[in-house]
Structure formats: structure tokens, C-alpha cells
Design an enzyme around this catalytic site. Structure first.
Site, PDB file in Angstrom:
ATOM      1  N   SER A 169      43.783  58.704  79.182  1.00 48.59           N
ATOM      2  CA  SER A 169      43.054  59.095  77.990  1.00 48.59           C
ATOM      3  C   SER A 169      43.752  60.321  77.428  1.00 48.59           C
ATOM      4  O   SER A 169      44.524  60.977  78.123  1.00 48.59           O
ATOM      5  CB  SER A 169      41.610  59.417  78.345  1.00 48.59           C
ATOM      6  OG  SER A 169      41.011  60.162  77.307  1.00 48.59           O
ATOM      7  N   TYR A 184      35.257  62.882  84.701  1.00 52.41           N
ATOM      8  CA  TYR A 184      36.083  61.898  83.985  1.00 52.41           C
ATOM      9  C   TYR A 184      37.451  62.509  83.682  1.00 52.41           C
ATOM     10  O   TYR A 184      38.489  61.917  83.958  1.00 52.41           O
ATOM     11  CB  TYR A 184      35.355  61.504  82.700  1.00 52.41           C
ATOM     12  CG  TYR A 184      36.078  60.497  81.837  1.00 52.41           C
ATOM     13  CD1 TYR A 184      36.060  59.149  82.156  1.00 52.41           C
ATOM     14  CD2 TYR A 184      36.776  60.893  80.712  1.00 52.41           C
ATOM     15  CE1 TYR A 184      36.707  58.226  81.362  1.00 52.41           C
ATOM     16  CE2 TYR A 184      37.432  59.977  79.914  1.00 52.41           C
ATOM     17  CZ  TYR A 184      37.393  58.651  80.239  1.00 52.41           C
ATOM     18  OH  TYR A 184      38.035  57.746  79.460  1.00 52.41           O
TER      19      TYR A 184
END
Lengths: 281, 337
Positions: free
Chosen positions: B144, B157
Site C-alpha cells: 500500500s 495495518y
């Protein structure tokens, strides 16, 4: 170690993949001396010998990549049938039926029984004929690109498909197969091709009672998907695997993929054989 | 590296039941690639596989939880036994948890690390032996843009995504003299059901921060990456800009990002604390998109950019006209006068 195949072996043995050793062995069968490339390294599943049957004009030489990759798992034998490769040549060109008889005679001479018969192309026709008439000698069959597709059962169509297949094979395949054609003799190659057209594999497949695997390269023009599916349907215990991106001689150009898809099938057969033997004992 | 063309290749995609994974499966199927789909939700996978098969390719479904190492091994083995080869492995399955660092239950945090990080580790460990045998193959880890910079309220995360980037860097060095490529894809904020499915302990409903990009764009970027492997690739311009800014002025970007997240990452709707899809999958969110792009206000960025361009042109001209005449201006002035 046969010198002429060292370079084929090297391309595979240098990768990070388990390979075994093979060597040339000659066996006297009747009046003939038959040559075979036999794996000599210890195999994981000794109970199931694997016999690799070649196609028209070509010989055990083009089984070398598959043979070295299969060797750590199964004892494998790639014979040159009489008339082909380094084996003695009979005066007449042999029919499919006679070739199957020679296979059986050679297997009896070498004490091979309960084998897995693996054929490529025309080799599948020999395997099918053999499986129908000598069921006691085999435990399963593998058909890699089985010929001849009943829809296209003419010399012209087969040559056309063969030509369409050639550009897809690696260049080394040309070197190996032309050398093999030379060893065999062009007239014998052509006569064997004519014999292959007289044979109808689709009539024999329904009578093969043992487990069978059909392997097809997804780009193979000689064996279209429709025929591969039909052949699998005709086999009483048939299973089809399609290898993406492979052409007709899967065993030469995509041996790693072939061994990977064949291994679970052969292991299953060998396990059931072992269980059977244990029960008998 | 891919040895063959895409239409002759075999790809394994984890987390293919929704979002980026689902979009990737369909984009690959359009290009003729044989796909093997893995996720926890079998029904959703079957749906994707059916869509792929309609495009005339072969698709296989192997339901598996990537946090279970044996399941991932089994996935690789079954793909190999069915097709003989794996050319592309996409590590994509991920979950997320929103919440303050110290308020997030440790169980949820562990689960996020288990799925996001260990899932990728299991995937890499399962497929690299086969890649080594073939001496070819591409492993794509979907990380990401937050693998380059932090973000509040999603620490676990973000940590896994940083780790994934590290994993890629190490693997590339280890596999230096092979034809195996390991790439990290860094998507920006993408319109996927991740935000609905994420566990949430913030008390507010989470939403992606604008600009939100289409998951199909990420899928197309991923395929480009597979065809022409690179170390890392951003998908979505905002991530690229943010990452450059972060490397130039990390302190400033951290402050700006923190304020932006506080302002934009959550809706003003209250939300009960929930485990999301961490422990049990949520069958209702099985689409590519999460409906975020439609909700987003039309972007002001192009307008702002145009305004900035006009302003800078006017400014330059004003400065040029008002400075002491010399050079070309001098000549022009003389000619006019």
C-alpha cells in the site's frame, strides 16, 4: 552416460531441480539388440517402473529431459523400438501391433511388469495397442498428445498440423529430431507414418481398464482440445490435464511441467500397488 | 520474469473474492491467463471463477485461509499439479483494523499481522521453491502507499505493509542471480470493500481518503508490473506524490497526513466496535468496488492545479514586466520607442 545427450541433460541438471542419472543399456531380445536409456539413480517409488514410448522416427533421445527429472522418483526406461534409434533394424517396417509385441518382448526380457506406460504422439498408439493385448504387464498408462485425431485422419491434414506445430517447439527439438530421423532412415519414418494412419486408437481406448492420464499442451495443433476431451471420455478411467503454453512434444519442451502433473498420478498408482501387494502378502 | 506470454501463463491470486484481487483475476482472465483463485469465501470465488470462465479461460478455485501455512502450501501444490507451472503469484489477501494504537484489542492486532504479513510470508515460502525449479516467475506483493509513510489509527495495518516492503527488498537480493522477480505494488486509496470489512474500534465509520482510485486501475498496473517487473510501483498518482513529498520533508508530511486522516478518514456517523472480517468472512461484501468513488465529491485537484498554473503565469509576467528593462526587453523597448 551417452555422450550425445549430455547437453540436453545439462540444461536441466544445472537448474535448482532434483534430477537423476541415466545410462544406455542394450538388451538382447530374440535376434535383435535393443537399446534403452535407463535411469540408474535410486528412485523414491521403486514399485512402479515407468516405460517411456517414443513417437514416429524419434527415439529415446527426446525423452532425456523427462527421464532425468523423473529419475529421482521413478525407475524409468526409454527403449528404442526395433528400427528406431540405436536398436537393430528389421528388414520390414513394423506395424503398430508388431511394435507393441516388441515392447512386450523387451519388457519380459528385462523383467519389467506392472509398469506405467507413457507414450507421446504415435507412442500413444503403441501404448493403447499394448494395453489392450498385454494388460498383465502394466498398471497404468499416460497418453501425452495422443494421435491420431479421428477428425483429421488423413496424411495431408496430419502433415499440415505437424508443420503448424514445428515453430512452437524449441530449436533444440529440431536438432534432436532430425538426428533421430537420420538414425531411423527417412523411408522408414514415412512408412511408419503411413502405418500410424492405418491404426485407429479410438477403437482401442475404451478397452483400457487401467487408470489413464491424458496430457495435452494447450498450444498443440496436432491434438486439439476436442479430441483430447473425447479420448479422455473414451478411456474408462481417464483423466485430462492441459499444460498451458506447451506444444506437441511436451516431454521435450516442457518436461518440468509434465513431470509435475504426472507425479501425483503415478504416486497414487504406485501407492495402490503397494497396498495391493501388502494385502496379498 | 515471465517466460511465456500472459495467455500461456498461470497466475495464483490470494484474496480474489473481492476488491483488488477480484479485479486482477478478471483483468488477467481478459488477457487469457489461467487463474487459480484463493480466498476464504468459496461462494464468492466460484462467482469470480464463473466470470473468468465466461471469458474463455481456465479458472480453478481453492478456498484457503492464507494465515494457515499448510493451506497455502496446499494451494501452491494443487496449482502445480493441475497446470504444471506457476508464473505469477499475487500475494494480495489483507485485512485491516481501525483504532487507536493502545485501544485496539491485541487479538485483532495479532490477526491483522497473521493475515497481512504471515499470509504473504506463507505465499512466498510456498511458491519460491517452484520458481527456483523453473528458474522463472514473478511474485507480486500488494502492499500500500502506507508502506512508505505512516498513518494514525491504522498502525497495525501500516506496520504489516512496511514489513511487506522489507520482505520484497530482502527477497530481491536473495534471488539476485535467478530469473525470479519480486515486486511490491503500492496502491493509493482504492475503492474496495476493505473499509466496510475492516475491524473498527474508533467509534466512527471509516472511509477512504480522497482521491479514491478504481480497483481495476490497480489490476491493470499489476499486470504491467508482471510483464515488466520493477522493484516497487505506485498505483495512483496521489501515492506517488505523497511518497516523493515524504522523502523530501518527512516531518512536514507526517503532520499534514495526521491532520488529513483526522479530518477525512472517518465519517461523522457513529459505529459500534466490530471485528469486521478478521475472524469470520463477511459474505455480503464480495464486489470489486466499495461504492466510495460514487460518494466522493468531484475532485478539486484539477481546478486547483489550473488556478496555480494561471497564477504562476500571471506572476511571472508581472515580474518580467516590472523589473528593470534589460536584454530582450531592452531591445523591444528601444524598438517600440
Amino acid at each position: 552416460m551417452p555422450k550425445d545427450t549430455l547437453w540436453i541433460e545439462r540444461t536441466w541438471t544445472q537448474r535448482q531441480v532434483k534430477t537423476g542419472w541415466i545410462e544406455s543399456q542394450w538388451t538382447r531380445v530374440g535376434d535383435f539388440r535393443m537399446h534403452a536409456r535407463v535411469s540408474t539413480s535410486p528412485a523414491r517409488y521403486e514399485s512402479l517402473p515407468v516405460v517411456l514410448v517414443h513417437g514416429i522416427g524419434i527415439t529415446s533421445r527426446y525423452w532425456v529431459p523427462t527421464s532425468v527429472l523423473l529419475a529421482p522418483w521413478f525407475r524409468n526406461y526409454a527403449p528404442d523400438l526395433p528400427g528406431f534409434g540405436l536398436s537393430d533394424k528389421p528388414r520390414r517396417t513394423l506395424q503398430v501391433r508388431q511394435l507393441a509385441d516388441w515392447m512386450a518382448a523387451w519388457m519380459r526380457a528385462r523383467n519389467i511388469a506392472g509398469a506405467a506406460l507413457v507414450g507421446n504422439s504415435f507412442g500413444c498408439q503403441i501404448v493403447a495397442d499394448f494395453a489392450v493385448r498385454y494388460p498383465e504387464l502394466l498398471s497404468c498408462t499416460v497418453h501425452i498428445g495422443p494421435t491420431t485425431d479421428p477428425k483429421g485422419h488423413t496424411a495431408r491434414e496430419q502433415v499440415r498440423r505437424w508443420q503448424r506445430n514445428n515453430p512452437g517447439e524449441p530449436f533444440s527439438h529440431k536438432i534432436v529430431s532430425y538426428r533421430d530421423y537420420w538414425d531411423c532412415g527417412i523411408p522408414r519414418v514415412l512408412r511408419t507414418f503411413a502405418n500410424s494412419l492405418d491404426d485407429h486408437i479410438e477403437r482401442k481406448l475404451p478397452h483400457i481398464r487401467v487408470p489413464s492420464l491424458v496430457v495435452r499442451g494447450s498450444c498443440d495443433p496436432i491434438v486439439p482440445q476436442r479430441w483430447a476431451e473425447e479420448a479422455t471420455r473414451l478411456l474408462p478411467k481417464g483423466k485430462l490435464v492441459v499444460i498451458p503454453g506447451a506444444f506437441h512434444t511436451v516431454n521435450f519442451s516442457s518436461p518440468l511441467e509434465l513431470v509435475r502433473v504426472m507425479k501425483p498420478f503415478l504416486i497414487e498408482v504406485s501407492r495402490s500397488l503397494e497396498q495391493h501387494q501388502e494385502k496379498a502378502a | 520474469m515471465l517466460l511465456k506470454k500472459l495467455e500461456e501463463s498461470v497466475a495464483v491470486i490470494t484474496g480474489a473474492s473481492s476488491g483488488i484481487g477480484r479485479a486482477t483475476a478478471l483483468e488477467l482472465a481478459e488477457r487469457g491467463t489461467t487463474v487459480v483463485l484463493a480466498a476464504r469465501r468459496e461462494a464468492a470465488l466460484r462467482e469470480v471463477a464463473e466470470e473468468c470462465r465466461r471469458l474463455g479461460i481456465r479458472a480453478d478455485v481453492i478456498p484457503s485461509d492464507v494465515s494457515d501455512e499448510n493451506a497455502v502450501r496446499e494451494l501452491a501444490r494443487r496449482a502445480i499439479e493441475a497446470f504444471g507451472r506457476i508464473d505469477l503469484w499475487v500475494n494480495n489477501a489483507a485485512v485491516t483494523v481501525f483504532g487507536r494504537f493502545e485501544e485496539t484489542p491485541l487479538q485483532a492486532a495479532r490477526r491483522v499481522i497473521d493475515v497481512n504479513l504471515f499470509g504473504y510470508i506463507h505465499g512466498a515460502r510456498a511458491v519460491i521453491p517452484y520458481f527456483r525449479e523453473q528458474n522463472s516467475g514473478v511474485l507480486i506483493n500488494v502492499a500500500s502507499q502506507v508502506a512508505k509513510m505512516g498513518e494514525p489509527f491504522a498502525s497495525y495495518y501500516v506496520m504489516t505493509k512496511f514489513a511487506i516492503r522489507g520482505l520484497g527488498e530482502c527477497l530481491r537480493q536473495e534471488l539476485r542471480d535467478t530469473r525470479i522477480d519480486v515486486c511490491t505494488l503500492l496502491p493509493a486509496a482504492i475503492d474496495t470493500p476493505l473499509y466496510q470489512q475492516g475491524a473498527n474500534y474508533t467509534g466512527k465509520v471509516a472511509k477512504p481518503m480522497s482521491p479514491v482510485y478504481d480497483a481495476r486501475m490497480v489490476a491493470r498496473d499489476l499486470i504491467k508490473l508482471a510483464e515488466h517487473p520493477r522493484r516497487e510501483m505506485h498505483s495512483g498518482m496521489s501515492g506517488r506524490v505523497a511518497s516523493v513529498a515524504h522523502s523530501l520533508a518527512p516531518g512536514l508530511v507526517e503532520k499534514v497526513a495526521a491532520r488529513k486522516v483526522e479530518k477525512e478518514h472517518f465519517l461523522d456517523k457513529p459505529a459500534e466496535p466490530s471485528e469486521g472480517n478478521l475472524f469470520t468472512p463477511m459474505p455480503e461484501f464480495n464486489s470489486i468496488g466499495g461504492g466510495w468513488q460514487a460518494r466522493e465529491k468531484p475532485s478539486r485537484t484539477p481546478l486547483l492545479l489550473a488556478a496555480a498554473a494561471v497564477a504562476s503565469v500571471i506572476g511571472t509576467m508581472t515580474w518580467w514586466l516590472r523589473r528593470r528593462p534589460r536584454g530582450l526587453r531592452k531591445v523591444i523597448d528601444r524598438m517600440v520607442a
